[in-house]
Design a protein around this motif. Structure first.
Motif, PDB file in Angstrom:
ATOM      1  N   LEU A  16      -8.240 -36.633  26.721  1.00 22.32           N
ATOM      2  CA  LEU A  16      -7.277 -37.270  25.163  1.00 22.32           C
ATOM      3  C   LEU A  16      -6.124 -37.556  24.953  1.00 22.32           C
ATOM      4  CD1 LEU A  16      -8.947 -33.673  23.330  1.00 22.32           C
ATOM      5  CD2 LEU A  16     -10.352 -36.104  23.170  1.00 22.32           C
ATOM      6  N   ALA A  17      -5.103 -38.009  25.657  1.00 15.11           N
ATOM      7  CA  ALA A  17      -4.476 -38.448  25.700  1.00 15.11           C
ATOM      8  C   ALA A  17      -4.086 -39.870  26.273  1.00 15.11           C
ATOM      9  CB  ALA A  17      -3.089 -37.356  26.720  1.00 15.11           C
ATOM     10  N   SER A  18      -5.121 -39.688  26.896  1.00 17.63           N
ATOM     11  CA  SER A  18      -4.934 -41.124  27.687  1.00 17.63           C
ATOM     12  C   SER A  18      -5.256 -42.591  26.324  1.00 17.63           C
ATOM     13  CB  SER A  18      -5.942 -41.306  28.578  1.00 17.63           C
ATOM     14  OG  SER A  18      -5.649 -40.367  29.714  1.00 17.63           O
ATOM     15  N   PRO A  19      -4.483 -43.417  26.592  1.00 18.78           N
ATOM     16  CA  PRO A  19      -4.556 -44.352  25.722  1.00 18.78           C
ATOM     17  C   PRO A  19      -5.698 -45.204  26.146  1.00 18.78           C
ATOM     18  CG  PRO A  19      -2.678 -44.860  26.763  1.00 18.78           C
ATOM     19  CD  PRO A  19      -3.317 -43.573  27.081  1.00 18.78           C
ATOM     20  N   VAL A  20      -6.411 -46.200  25.418  1.00 23.06           N
ATOM     21  CA  VAL A  20      -7.107 -47.427  26.005  1.00 23.06           C
ATOM     22  C   VAL A  20      -6.772 -48.190  26.904  1.00 23.06           C
ATOM     23  CG1 VAL A  20      -8.309 -48.933  24.931  1.00 23.06           C
ATOM     24  CG2 VAL A  20      -8.460 -47.541  23.456  1.00 23.06           C
ATOM     25  N   ALA A  21      -7.551 -48.411  27.724  1.00 19.55           N
ATOM     26  CA  ALA A  21      -6.536 -49.336  29.223  1.00 19.55           C
ATOM     27  C   ALA A  21      -6.930 -50.375  28.981  1.00 19.55           C
ATOM     28  CB  ALA A  21      -7.456 -49.523  30.264  1.00 19.55           C
ATOM     29  N   GLY A  22      -5.599 -50.984  29.240  1.00 15.96           N
ATOM     30  CA  GLY A  22      -5.180 -52.292  28.756  1.00 15.96           C
ATOM     31  C   GLY A  22      -4.902 -52.719  27.079  1.00 15.96           C
ATOM     32  N   ALA A  23      -4.788 -51.908  26.500  1.00 18.63           N
ATOM     33  CA  ALA A  23      -4.872 -52.785  24.906  1.00 18.63           C
ATOM     34  C   ALA A  23      -3.327 -53.049  24.528  1.00 18.63           C
ATOM     35  CB  ALA A  23      -5.726 -51.565  24.507  1.00 18.63           C
ATOM     36  N   ALA A  24      -3.669 -53.031  23.456  1.00 21.43           N
ATOM     37  CA  ALA A  24      -2.227 -53.336  23.433  1.00 21.43           C
ATOM     38  C   ALA A  24      -1.399 -52.843  22.177  1.00 21.43           C
ATOM     39  CB  ALA A  24      -2.041 -54.408  21.693  1.00 21.43           C
ATOM     40  N   LEU A  52     -13.813 -38.475  18.505  1.00 21.91           N
ATOM     41  CA  LEU A  52     -15.183 -39.179  18.541  1.00 21.91           C
ATOM     42  C   LEU A  52     -14.533 -40.468  17.417  1.00 21.91           C
ATOM     43  CD1 LEU A  52     -17.814 -39.634  18.809  1.00 21.91           C
ATOM     44  CD2 LEU A  52     -18.417 -38.463  16.803  1.00 21.91           C
ATOM     45  N   ALA A  53     -13.756 -39.736  16.401  1.00 23.57           N
ATOM     46  CA  ALA A  53     -14.121 -40.766  15.879  1.00 23.57           C
ATOM     47  C   ALA A  53     -12.941 -42.275  15.909  1.00 23.57           C
ATOM     48  CB  ALA A  53     -12.990 -39.819  14.411  1.00 23.57           C
ATOM     49  N   VAL A  54     -11.974 -41.847  16.986  1.00 30.09           N
ATOM     50  CA  VAL A  54     -11.231 -42.482  17.415  1.00 30.09           C
ATOM     51  C   VAL A  54     -11.827 -43.389  18.436  1.00 30.09           C
ATOM     52  CG1 VAL A  54      -8.743 -42.789  19.128  1.00 30.09           C
ATOM     53  CG2 VAL A  54      -9.091 -40.893  17.500  1.00 30.09           C
ATOM     54  N   ASP A  55     -12.497 -43.480  18.626  1.00 28.82           N
ATOM     55  CA  ASP A  55     -13.140 -43.575  20.177  1.00 28.82           C
ATOM     56  C   ASP A  55     -13.711 -44.556  19.674  1.00 28.82           C
ATOM     57  OD1 ASP A  55     -12.316 -41.932  22.603  1.00 28.82           O
ATOM     58  OD2 ASP A  55     -14.183 -41.452  22.488  1.00 28.82           O
ATOM     59  N   GLN A  56     -14.514 -44.389  17.849  1.00 29.90           N
ATOM     60  CA  GLN A  56     -15.462 -45.438  18.014  1.00 29.90           C
ATOM     61  C   GLN A  56     -14.764 -45.839  16.682  1.00 29.90           C
ATOM     62  OE1 GLN A  56     -17.660 -42.478  14.624  1.00 29.90           O
ATOM     63  NE2 GLN A  56     -19.557 -42.188  16.738  1.00 29.90           N
ATOM     64  N   ALA A  60     -14.062 -50.833  17.705  1.00 29.09           N
ATOM     65  CA  ALA A  60     -14.876 -51.779  17.063  1.00 29.09           C
ATOM     66  C   ALA A  60     -13.626 -52.563  17.269  1.00 29.09           C
ATOM     67  CB  ALA A  60     -15.216 -51.123  15.907  1.00 29.09           C
ATOM     68  N   GLY A  61     -12.739 -52.626  17.905  1.00 32.18           N
ATOM     69  CA  GLY A  61     -11.661 -52.838  17.474  1.00 32.18           C
ATOM     70  C   GLY A  61     -10.491 -52.879  17.470  1.00 32.18           C
ATOM     71  N   GLY A  62     -10.020 -51.153  16.896  1.00 36.15           N
ATOM     72  CA  GLY A  62      -8.621 -50.575  16.565  1.00 36.15           C
ATOM     73  C   GLY A  62      -8.544 -50.660  14.853  1.00 36.15           C
ATOM     74  N   LEU A  63      -7.225 -50.564  14.749  1.00 38.39           N
ATOM     75  CA  LEU A  63      -6.771 -51.023  13.785  1.00 38.39           C
ATOM     76  C   LEU A  63      -5.688 -51.973  13.334  1.00 38.39           C
ATOM     77  CD1 LEU A  63      -6.178 -46.984  12.579  1.00 38.39           C
ATOM     78  CD2 LEU A  63      -8.227 -48.662  11.660  1.00 38.39           C
ATOM     79  N   LEU A  64      -5.816 -53.136  12.439  1.00 36.09           N
ATOM     80  CA  LEU A  64      -4.825 -54.212  12.904  1.00 36.09           C
ATOM     81  C   LEU A  64      -4.434 -54.787  14.643  1.00 36.09           C
ATOM     82  CD1 LEU A  64      -1.774 -52.293  10.428  1.00 36.09           C
ATOM     83  CD2 LEU A  64      -4.089 -53.598   9.655  1.00 36.09           C
ATOM     84  N   GLY A  65      -5.266 -55.117  14.810  1.00 36.63           N
ATOM     85  CA  GLY A  65      -5.601 -55.975  16.169  1.00 36.63           C
ATOM     86  C   GLY A  65      -5.289 -54.497  17.006  1.00 36.63           C
ATOM     87  N   ARG A  66      -4.697 -53.034  16.520  1.00 38.03           N
ATOM     88  CA  ARG A  66      -4.169 -52.518  18.006  1.00 38.03           C
ATOM     89  C   ARG A  66      -5.004 -50.901  17.539  1.00 38.03           C
ATOM     90  NH1 ARG A  66       1.634 -51.087  16.011  1.00 38.03           N
ATOM     91  NH2 ARG A  66       1.972 -50.114  17.615  1.00 38.03           N
ATOM     92  N   ASP A 315      -8.840 -46.114   7.411  1.00 41.35           N
ATOM     93  CA  ASP A 315      -9.596 -46.270   6.165  1.00 41.35           C
ATOM     94  C   ASP A 315      -8.726 -46.150   5.209  1.00 41.35           C
ATOM     95  OD1 ASP A 315     -11.699 -47.214   3.774  1.00 41.35           O
ATOM     96  OD2 ASP A 315     -10.659 -45.822   2.973  1.00 41.35           O
ATOM     97  N   ALA A 316      -7.504 -45.942   4.933  1.00 45.48           N
ATOM     98  CA  ALA A 316      -6.078 -45.966   4.848  1.00 45.48           C
ATOM     99  C   ALA A 316      -5.472 -46.653   5.012  1.00 45.48           C
ATOM    100  CB  ALA A 316      -5.672 -44.632   4.552  1.00 45.48           C
ATOM    101  N   ILE A 317      -5.067 -46.707   6.755  1.00 42.61           N
ATOM    102  CA  ILE A 317      -4.434 -47.452   7.604  1.00 42.61           C
ATOM    103  C   ILE A 317      -4.561 -49.379   7.064  1.00 42.61           C
ATOM    104  CG2 ILE A 317      -3.881 -48.437   9.584  1.00 42.61           C
ATOM    105  CD1 ILE A 317      -3.533 -45.836  10.750  1.00 42.61           C
TER     106      ILE A 317
END
Length: 376
Positions: A16-24, A52-56, A60-66, A315-317
């Motif tokens: 759960l704590a692992s960030p997306v590999a190679g991402a911004a 699950l929501a975070v993975d989805q 889909a490209g994250g939020l604000l490019g991150r 959605d708020a972000i």
């Protein structure tokens, strides 16, 4: 802060704590839940709803490019642990805090989040005092006054009940408050509360209370308690030849029939969500949750609300176009038409959601089923 030491849970924490590999660079979001202690059995599943929501979102490209960088923190099933986790979240300069599930834990987190001006969304804490702590505190579940009013309305309008007895747990604020809220609303709608009595936690004999209920000719019993005692009360009422409908709350859980010792003849409970709701997005969530976690047990409302809380934060972000905690907070407060799997959501002035409630029904069964939705 203490970490997880059980091998399986420790591996879960690492995943759960692992960030997306190679991402911004990720957007840090804390998720404070019970990963150890007596709350872990349910809270870990709530955390999975967040994951699950975070993975989805990230897929889909994250939020604000991150991507979102989820930071799970263990509250160790205590208020003290929850406060420690909140302080750690502040140190990590998170954009928001998700959790906790239990009101006692969220009440410990909220003052720290408020002081640091970090928006917090609890998925499953219904204590009315929580959001009154400050304007950065939100929740996804309805408050106790709302669910009591929903059940009183259901009893009068849908079941056409006129006379009800109330049995609640002495010394338990949740049970006592719900009893009082229900009584007030039921009377306001023209109903009569013919008896109102308390019982002690872990009591085994309710003959006196049930005898009064029978003598008063009540048409149903309102039981705002936790699993064990409502089940034992229903069981004893059957043994005494009483077949009254029983009305419950979201504290009933799925173990009431175990204490009844079999089928429940007729009972209704309020909940925030039901997996049987015939909505395509609802059914999609269930399939994807079960596929990801291999969890074939019934998904309870807290998991769905944790999932919705995460999607609402995203959605708020997006609407804020910013990672500024203040602007995220403002966007959350302006939520008017967010549609989650638990229904269409907006917030009142105290940041409590205005949303539908679900009525589940037991009818000659040891399992409840979706009965109806009551819209605000």
């Amino acid at each position: 802060m203490r970490r997880l030491f059980l091998p399986g849970l420790f591996l879960l924490f690492l995943v759960l704590a692992s960030p997306v590999a190679g991402a911004a660079e990720g957007i840090p979001v804390a998720a404070i839940y019970a990963m150890t202690g007596r709350g872990a059995s349910s809270n870990l599943r709530h955390l999975q709803g967040v994951q699950l929501a975070v993975d989805q979102i990230n897929a889909a490209g994250g939020l604000l490019g991150r991507p979102i960088e989820l930071i799970p923190l263990d509250n160790e099933s205590t208020a003290v642990g929850a406060a420690m986790a909140a302080k750690e979240a502040v140190k990590k300069k998170v954009a928001a805090i998700l959790g906790s599930s239990w009101s006692a834990h969220s009440l410990a987190i909220a003052p720290i989040a408020q002081a640091a001006k970090i928006p917090m969304i609890s998925n499953y804490s219904s204590n009315p005092k929580l959001t009154l702590i400050g304007d950065y505190i939100f929740r996804m579940c309805y408050i106790d006054t709302f669910q009591a009013a929903v059940m009183a309305r259901f009893a009068r309008e849908n079941l056409q009940l006129k006379k009800i007895s109330i049995l609640y747990e002495a010394g338990n604020d949740y049970s006592t408050d719900l009893a009082n809220y229900f009584e007030k609303e039921f009377r306001r709608r023209g109903g009569e509360v013919v008896t109102k009595r308390s019982y002690l936690k872990d009591s085994l004999d309710y003959a006196a209370e049930l005898g009064e209920i029978r003598q008063a000719k009540a048409e149903a019993i309102f039981l705002p308690g936790y699993e064990k005692e409502p089940g034992l009360i229903i069981n004893q009422s059957y043994k005494m030849g009483m077949n009254l409908p029983v009305l419950g709350t979201d504290s009933w859980g799925d173990k009431v029939p175990k204490y009844v010792g079999g089928a429940i003849k007729e009972a209704y409970e309020v909940q925030a969500w039901n997996p049987e709701i015939p909505d395509p997005e609802n059914q999609k969530f269930i399939r994807e949750y079960q596929k990801k976690f291999g969890d074939k047990e019934e998904i309870l409302a807290g998991v769905a609300l944790a999932y919705d809380a995460t999607l609402l934060l995203a959605d708020a972000i997006r609407r804020a176009h910013s990672l500024s905690p203040r602007l995220i907070r403002d966007a959350l407060a302006r939520t008017e038409n967010f549609v989650g799997i638990s229904g269409r959501i907006r917030f009142d002035k105290n940041r409590n959601p205005i949303k539908p409630a679900v009525i589940n029904r037991y009818l000659n069964s040891d399992q409840y089923h979706y009965y109806m939705t009551i819209n605000p």
